[in-house]
Motif scaffolding. Structure first.
Motif, PDB file in Angstrom:
ATOM      1  N   GLU A  91      16.755   2.821   1.489  1.00  0.00           N
ATOM      2  CA  GLU A  91      17.369   1.537   1.143  1.00  0.00           C
ATOM      3  C   GLU A  91      17.430   1.370  -0.380  1.00  0.00           C
ATOM      4  OE1 GLU A  91      16.896  -3.278   1.927  1.00  0.00           O
ATOM      5  OE2 GLU A  91      15.274  -1.912   2.489  1.00  0.00           O
ATOM      6  N   TYR A  92      16.356   1.741  -1.068  1.00  0.00           N
ATOM      7  CA  TYR A  92      16.336   1.671  -2.532  1.00  0.00           C
ATOM      8  C   TYR A  92      17.454   2.528  -3.117  1.00  0.00           C
ATOM      9  CZ  TYR A  92      14.545   2.327  -7.314  1.00  0.00           C
ATOM     10  OH  TYR A  92      14.412   2.390  -8.683  1.00  0.00           O
ATOM     11  N   ARG A  93      17.587   3.749  -2.601  1.00  0.00           N
ATOM     12  CA  ARG A  93      18.640   4.655  -3.069  1.00  0.00           C
ATOM     13  C   ARG A  93      20.023   4.049  -2.852  1.00  0.00           C
ATOM     14  NH1 ARG A  93      19.980   9.462   0.818  1.00  0.00           N
ATOM     15  NH2 ARG A  93      20.875   7.626   1.832  1.00  0.00           N
ATOM     16  N   ASP A  94      20.243   3.476  -1.674  1.00  0.00           N
ATOM     17  CA  ASP A  94      21.561   2.959  -1.344  1.00  0.00           C
ATOM     18  C   ASP A  94      21.907   1.711  -2.156  1.00  0.00           C
ATOM     19  OD1 ASP A  94      21.760   5.029   0.419  1.00  0.00           O
ATOM     20  OD2 ASP A  94      21.335   3.833   2.212  1.00  0.00           O
ATOM     21  N   VAL A  95      20.907   0.880  -2.457  1.00  0.00           N
ATOM     22  CA  VAL A  95      21.156  -0.277  -3.311  1.00  0.00           C
ATOM     23  C   VAL A  95      21.438   0.176  -4.745  1.00  0.00           C
ATOM     24  CG1 VAL A  95      20.119  -2.356  -4.315  1.00  0.00           C
ATOM     25  CG2 VAL A  95      19.861  -1.885  -1.876  1.00  0.00           C
ATOM     26  N   LEU A  96      20.690   1.167  -5.208  1.00  0.00           N
ATOM     27  CA  LEU A  96      20.945   1.735  -6.537  1.00  0.00           C
ATOM     28  C   LEU A  96      22.388   2.199  -6.656  1.00  0.00           C
ATOM     29  CD1 LEU A  96      17.937   4.031  -7.555  1.00  0.00           C
ATOM     30  CD2 LEU A  96      18.756   2.011  -8.763  1.00  0.00           C
ATOM     31  N   ARG A  97      22.877   2.823  -5.604  1.00  0.00           N
ATOM     32  CA  ARG A  97      24.233   3.381  -5.625  1.00  0.00           C
ATOM     33  C   ARG A  97      25.286   2.308  -5.865  1.00  0.00           C
ATOM     34  NH1 ARG A  97      27.908   5.978  -7.160  1.00  0.00           N
ATOM     35  NH2 ARG A  97      29.369   7.126  -5.876  1.00  0.00           N
ATOM     36  N   GLN A  98      24.990   1.084  -5.495  1.00  0.00           N
ATOM     37  CA  GLN A  98      25.960  -0.006  -5.631  1.00  0.00           C
ATOM     38  C   GLN A  98      25.883  -0.706  -6.987  1.00  0.00           C
ATOM     39  OE1 GLN A  98      24.855  -2.439  -2.320  1.00  0.00           O
ATOM     40  NE2 GLN A  98      25.126  -0.774  -0.858  1.00  0.00           N
ATOM     41  N   LEU A  99      24.866  -0.371  -7.783  1.00  0.00           N
ATOM     42  CA  LEU A  99      24.670  -1.043  -9.066  1.00  0.00           C
ATOM     43  C   LEU A  99      25.506  -0.399 -10.161  1.00  0.00           C
ATOM     44  CD1 LEU A  99      20.801  -1.463  -8.895  1.00  0.00           C
ATOM     45  CD2 LEU A  99      22.479  -3.318  -8.861  1.00  0.00           C
ATOM     46  N   PRO A 100      25.896  -1.175 -11.174  1.00  0.00           N
ATOM     47  CA  PRO A 100      26.607  -0.584 -12.313  1.00  0.00           C
ATOM     48  C   PRO A 100      25.618   0.026 -13.302  1.00  0.00           C
ATOM     49  CG  PRO A 100      26.436  -2.950 -12.608  1.00  0.00           C
ATOM     50  CD  PRO A 100      25.830  -2.644 -11.261  1.00  0.00           C
ATOM     51  N   PRO A 101      26.057   0.920 -14.184  1.00  0.00           N
ATOM     52  CA  PRO A 101      25.158   1.483 -15.195  1.00  0.00           C
ATOM     53  C   PRO A 101      24.537   0.381 -16.052  1.00  0.00           C
ATOM     54  CG  PRO A 101      27.215   2.723 -15.100  1.00  0.00           C
ATOM     55  CD  PRO A 101      27.419   1.503 -14.241  1.00  0.00           C
ATOM     56  N   LYS A 102      23.249   0.549 -16.373  1.00  0.00           N
ATOM     57  CA  LYS A 102      22.498  -0.386 -17.214  1.00  0.00           C
ATOM     58  C   LYS A 102      22.616  -1.821 -16.702  1.00  0.00           C
ATOM     59  CE  LYS A 102      22.810   2.446 -21.394  1.00  0.00           C
ATOM     60  NZ  LYS A 102      23.164   2.515 -22.825  1.00  0.00           N
ATOM     61  N   SER A 151       0.834  -1.197   0.000  1.00  0.00           N
ATOM     62  CA  SER A 151       0.000   0.000   0.000  1.00  0.00           C
ATOM     63  C   SER A 151       0.872   1.252   0.000  1.00  0.00           C
ATOM     64  CB  SER A 151      -0.924   0.015   1.224  1.00  0.00           C
ATOM     65  OG  SER A 151      -0.174   0.259   2.397  1.00  0.00           O
ATOM     66  N   ILE A 152       0.358   2.299  -0.579  1.00  0.00           N
ATOM     67  CA  ILE A 152       1.113   3.546  -0.693  1.00  0.00           C
ATOM     68  C   ILE A 152       1.402   4.136   0.684  1.00  0.00           C
ATOM     69  CG2 ILE A 152      -0.813   5.170  -0.879  1.00  0.00           C
ATOM     70  CD1 ILE A 152       2.073   5.121  -3.332  1.00  0.00           C
ATOM     71  N   GLN A 153       0.489   3.915   1.624  1.00  0.00           N
ATOM     72  CA  GLN A 153       0.664   4.473   2.967  1.00  0.00           C
ATOM     73  C   GLN A 153       1.790   3.791   3.742  1.00  0.00           C
ATOM     74  OE1 GLN A 153      -2.223   3.425   1.724  1.00  0.00           O
ATOM     75  NE2 GLN A 153      -3.671   5.139   1.735  1.00  0.00           N
ATOM     76  N   SER A 154       2.120   2.572   3.353  1.00  0.00           N
ATOM     77  CA  SER A 154       3.132   1.819   4.108  1.00  0.00           C
ATOM     78  C   SER A 154       4.555   2.105   3.636  1.00  0.00           C
ATOM     79  CB  SER A 154       2.851   0.319   3.991  1.00  0.00           C
ATOM     80  OG  SER A 154       3.119  -0.139   2.670  1.00  0.00           O
ATOM     81  N   ILE A 155       4.714   2.862   2.570  1.00  0.00           N
ATOM     82  CA  ILE A 155       6.053   3.166   2.049  1.00  0.00           C
ATOM     83  C   ILE A 155       6.624   4.342   2.825  1.00  0.00           C
ATOM     84  CG2 ILE A 155       7.376   3.855   0.007  1.00  0.00           C
ATOM     85  CD1 ILE A 155       5.230   2.472  -1.674  1.00  0.00           C
ATOM     86  N   LYS A 156       7.709   4.092   3.531  1.00  0.00           N
ATOM     87  CA  LYS A 156       8.309   5.074   4.422  1.00  0.00           C
ATOM     88  C   LYS A 156       9.676   5.532   3.899  1.00  0.00           C
ATOM     89  CE  LYS A 156       4.824   4.385   7.171  1.00  0.00           C
ATOM     90  NZ  LYS A 156       3.733   5.381   7.215  1.00  0.00           N
ATOM     91  N   PRO A 157      10.215   6.615   4.486  1.00  0.00           N
ATOM     92  CA  PRO A 157      11.537   7.081   4.050  1.00  0.00           C
ATOM     93  C   PRO A 157      12.615   6.010   4.102  1.00  0.00           C
ATOM     94  CG  PRO A 157      10.488   8.753   5.405  1.00  0.00           C
ATOM     95  CD  PRO A 157       9.599   7.543   5.462  1.00  0.00           C
ATOM     96  N   GLU A 158      12.538   5.098   5.085  1.00  0.00           N
ATOM     97  CA  GLU A 158      13.581   4.074   5.177  1.00  0.00           C
ATOM     98  C   GLU A 158      13.566   3.138   3.973  1.00  0.00           C
ATOM     99  OE1 GLU A 158      10.332   2.860   8.265  1.00  0.00           O
ATOM    100  OE2 GLU A 158      11.276   4.707   7.504  1.00  0.00           O
ATOM    101  N   HIS A 159      12.376   2.941   3.361  1.00  0.00           N
ATOM    102  CA  HIS A 159      12.305   2.105   2.162  1.00  0.00           C
ATOM    103  C   HIS A 159      12.958   2.813   0.973  1.00  0.00           C
ATOM    104  CE1 HIS A 159       8.556   0.681   4.426  1.00  0.00           C
ATOM    105  NE2 HIS A 159       9.489  -0.239   4.597  1.00  0.00           N
TER     106      HIS A 159
END
Length: 578
Positions: free
Chosen positions: A271-282, A260-268
């Motif tokens: 975490e998404y941002r920090d995992v993205l940071r570890q990924l290579p381009p494409k 649900s949209i209400q359950s998505i918090k800043p910590e989620h």
């Protein structure tokens, strides 16, 4: 008596208090609704193990056919992906906790009237199972849950390598779920009949159930409503929204597609941002990561010390997610924006869009594409061939009119006309029904510099007119999956500039550099200020006055003398007009 759920990879089950051997197999999650159950259980009507194995194989094969798990029966095993985190959680809880605990409760009730010694034997057996499971969970041993793992893989329709991260994560979850199940069994055997044992994996699944979105209110469903709203108010182009949707789809897969949209918090989001940071381009296009989840791909990238995504790219993801929540807040949804404050600060793009400058522009014009090249596909090698198509004319149009690559690529013969004053005018139309669009969503006109006419552009247009048929100037260009007709020229020019040693890596040079070269010349040689340069290049000025009247900004009367005053000092065109 053994009341904990015992399952073999051949789907045989010795059901408590029955002599006959049973068949038991988990139903793939996608088929729970159609099957009406989460597990198929059926007596095989025999006590002979060999006969039971044969009957079980036949039943399993029939289910494989029915569920489309066999090659050639509609399966997608060849394209199978690793299960997502939430799918691993759910499989572990169903197979390791919920089903065996239900069976255990039923088995315990069958001991009514069997006496103290039978019950104590049952208690001791469960305690022994619990002690073994504690050891297996602590050490990561898969021996006690190997059959459950096989069942889960069958439900997913995949075969995970026992050395893979996905298999290890599945085993860890199954061990955790089975440990919670046996703790609950033991407590209930001791009289705490309503006890619920806390377990991270069980709690995650229960929390997801609490956080599940109502029908029509998942992230992707809400984004589609948001996209319709933005399109209706001309806030965004359809191809841009299509790309935005891919980011939302990836984010939804990361946090849970039915959350649900209400359950998505800043910590989620963090975490998404920090995992993205570890990924290579494409990363999702790489053959070695295509079937991995984001977290798995990030772990692999770290292990191999691969390049990381640029901070600007990560900010772009957050800047795609954030407007969706901002719109929901405007629509009076009871949510807060979880992206607030999580963008990387003071991040500037490292991939500018520079002009060529005189020296580099001369080098480009003196390269094989403009002086003679070897063959199609080998435009960077000297030869006797000459281009008289989009490869030559699109950069010339960008340089001598200031139009964008995509605007040049979509031109038609009827768009090129001569004004009463004698100058040649090129109409840049926004007519989506004809496959013509502009960034601003409005049509405009631009004026061709006399050098473009001198190079033979008008003759090229007349030649296309006389050819009849398709009136497009460059009919060989086809829009890509994002409906961008300028994609091929842009890619070609990035590659060509690299091959002739003008471009190096992510320096920003490309076909757009011709347009940006004109911008510099309008400033330096004509003396236009940036507002005037913007109008000359097709940027609307956002002001109160801009909303007055119906005449478009950038009239022929303004553009013609401005364009003609550009001298292109120091640039050698002599070999192109000879």
């Amino acid at each position: 008596m053994k009341s904990s759920r015992q399952r073999k990879s051949d789907y045989l089950w010795h059901r408590p208090n029955t002599d006959a051997i049973w068949f038991s197999r988990a139903v793939p999650k996608r088929l729970w609704a159609s099957e009406g159950k989460r597990v198929i259980q059926k007596s095989l009507g025999t006590t002979d193990r060999r006969e039971a194995q044969a009957l079980a194989r036949r039943l399993a094969s029939e289910l494989d056919q029915r569920w489309g798990l066999l090659p050639g029966t509609g399966t997608q095993l060849a394209q199978a992906r690793a299960p997502l985190d939430h799918e691993l959680d759910e499989a572990a809880v169903v197979l390791g906790y919920e089903l065996p605990l239900t069976d255990a409760d039923a088995g315990r009730r069958t001991l009514a009237g069997k006496g103290r010694h039978m019950y104590q034997a049952h208690v001791n057996y469960v305690r022994s199972d619990l002690e073994e499971q504690i050891r297996a969970t602590a050490t990561g041993d898969d021996a006690l849950v190997r059959d459950l793992a096989a069942e889960a893989m069958a439900a997913f329709g995949v075969e995970l390598d026992r050395t893979s991260d996905s298999y290890r994560e599945l085993v860890d979850r199954l061990n955790g779920a089975r440990l919670a199940n046996l703790k609950a069994q033991h407590a209930r055997n001791m009289g705490e009949l309503d006890v619920v044992v806390a377990s991270p994996v069980v709690e995650r699944v229960r929390q997801r159930e609490r956080d599940k979105a109502k029908p029509g209110e998942t992230l992707l469903e809400l984004f589609d409503k948001y996209a319709d709203h933005r399109l209706a108010e001309d806030g965004k182009r359809s191809d841009t929204l299509a790309q935005d949707r891919k980011i939302i789809e990836q984010f939804a897969g990361f946090v849970g597609p039915d959350r649900s949209i209400q359950s998505i918090k800043p910590e989620h989001v963090r975490e998404y941002r920090d995992v993205l940071r570890q990924l290579p381009p494409k990363w999702s296009e790489r053959t070695d990561m295509r079937e991995l989840s984001m977290r798995e791909a990030a772990a692999k990238a770290r292990a191999h010390d691969l390049p990381c995504l640029a901070l600007t790219t990560i900010n772009k993801h957050l800047s795609t997610i954030s407007p969706l929540f901002a719109w929901l807040i405007e629509e009076r949804w009871d949510v807060a924006n979880p992206c607030t404050g999580l963008h990387f600060k003071r991040v500037k793009g490292k991939n500018p869009r520079p002009p060529f400058g005189t020296a580099r522009l001369n080098a480009v014009l003196a390269s094989p594409l403009f002086t003679g090249f070897q063959a199609d596909g080998k435009e960077h090698r000297p030869g006797n061939m000459r281009a008289n198509d989009w490869r030559y004319w699109i950069p010339m149009l960008c340089l001598f009119t200031g139009m964008r690559v995509g605007e040049a690529a979509q031109l038609r013969t009827e768009d090129v006309t001569q004004h009463d004053s004698g100058v040649w005018v090129i109409d840049i139309h926004h007519k989506p029904e004809k496959g013509q669009t502009t960034k601003a969503g409005q049509s405009r006109a631009t004026v061709a510099h006399s050098k473009l006419v001198e190079l033979g552009f008008v003759e090229f247009v007349e030649g296309r007119r006389s050819a009849g048929g398709d009136s497009r100037l460059f009919p060989e260009l086809v829009a890509n999956e994002r409906d961008q007709i300028g994609a091929k020229p842009s890619e070609f020019w990035r590659d060509y500039l690299t091959r002739i040693k003008i471009k190096a890596g992510r320096d920003g040079l490309g076909a757009h550099s011709f347009r940006h070269e004109l911008a510099d010349r309008l400033r330096d040689e004509v003396g236009l200020v940036d507002d005037q340069v913007a109008v000359a290049l097709g940027h609307d000025q956002k002001s109160t006055t801009a909303g007055y009247g119906t005449v478009r900004q950038g009239t022929v009367k303004f553009l013609a003398p401005a364009m003609e005053q550009v001298r292109f000092d120091g640039v050698d065109f002599s070999h192109l007009t000879a």
